[in-house]
Scaffold this active site. Structure first.
Site, PDB file in Angstrom:
ATOM      1  N   CYS A   1       0.848  -1.198   0.000  1.00  0.00           N
ATOM      2  CA  CYS A   1       0.000   0.000   0.000  1.00  0.00           C
ATOM      3  C   CYS A   1       0.885   1.251   0.000  1.00  0.00           C
ATOM      4  CB  CYS A   1      -0.982  -0.029   1.167  1.00  0.00           C
ATOM      5  SG  CYS A   1      -2.316   1.193   0.995  1.00  0.00           S
TER       6      CYS A   1
ATOM      7  N   HIS B   1      -3.964  -4.776  -0.274  1.00  0.00           N
ATOM      8  CA  HIS B   1      -3.558  -5.340   1.019  1.00  0.00           C
ATOM      9  C   HIS B   1      -3.633  -6.865   0.948  1.00  0.00           C
ATOM     10  CE1 HIS B   1      -3.250  -1.720   3.529  1.00  0.00           C
ATOM     11  NE2 HIS B   1      -4.166  -1.220   2.721  1.00  0.00           N
TER      12      HIS B   1
ATOM     13  N   GLU C   1      -2.754  -8.982   3.097  1.00  0.00           N
ATOM     14  CA  GLU C   1      -3.146  -9.528   4.399  1.00  0.00           C
ATOM     15  C   GLU C   1      -4.649  -9.467   4.624  1.00  0.00           C
ATOM     16  OE1 GLU C   1      -2.502  -5.114   5.211  1.00  0.00           O
ATOM     17  OE2 GLU C   1      -1.713  -6.647   3.846  1.00  0.00           O
TER      18      GLU C   1
END
Length: 196
Positions: free
Chosen positions: A76, A178, A180
């Protein structure tokens, strides 16, 4: 072992939770000496690119980061920091990958920030996207995008225009989304990075 560059501008918890789930060992990098303990690095980041760059500069780690020769992944804002310049705060960044970070244009059709799931299309063969099908969905939250560049764009997404969802130069990689927070394909990407 993955070293996470800790400079006060990243959502560390969601990233470390994902690495824990995947069984990827990691630690935090606070000083120049810490880099020696790890064989790859992640630069996280959320929020304002200019403010993030100021925080990174205050750590004294910028000269070390620019000379890294082990696999390094920016996530990001961490990816945006790898670029030369951001319109956000009219900020000069690390200039590791010579492209610019620009703001999406406001329009009635497209809301800014770009938030939610969008498809990602790899444009080159690369181990970062191994076993991730073309057009897989990843989770984005951003108002600024990295310009598409045939040399450095590893994967692209379209939101108002085609932009770099992932960039690559030498040992440096970046993803705007992202991983994750992107389910199984995000976890696959983190696993791939741990094996580069």
């Amino acid at each position: 072992m993955v070293g996470i560059v800790y400079y006060g501008a990243g959502n560390i918890f969601s990233l470390t939770s994902a690495l824990d789930r995947l069984g990827i060992t990691y630690g935090m990098i606070h000083s120049e000496d810490d880099f020696e303990q790890y064989d790859r690095y992640i630069i996280p980041g959320v929020g304002h690119a200019g403010a993030a760059m100021s925080k990174l500069e205050s750590t004294g780690l910028v000269p070390v980061i620019k000379k890294l020769n082990k696999p390094t992944l920016g996530i990001c804002v961490g990816m945006q920091l790898l670029t030369a310049y951001s319109e956000e705060g009219d900020s000069n960044l690390l200039d590791i990958i010579p492209v610019k970070t620009l703001r999406f244009k406001d329009s009635a059709e497209f809301k800014v920030p770009h938030t939610g799931w969008n498809q990602v299309y790899p444009e080159k063969e690369n181990p970062l996207f191994k076993d991730i099908p073309e057009g897989s969905h990843f989770y984005f939250v951003h108002s600024y995008y990295i310009e598409h560049n045939n040399v450095y764009t590893l994967a692209s997404t379209n939101y108002t225009l085609p932009f770099s969802a992932s960039i690559h130069k030498d040992n440096f990689f970046g993803v705007q989304f992202h991983p994750e927070k992107s389910g199984k394909f995000g976890e696959q990407l983190l696993t791939n990075f741990a094996n580069i």
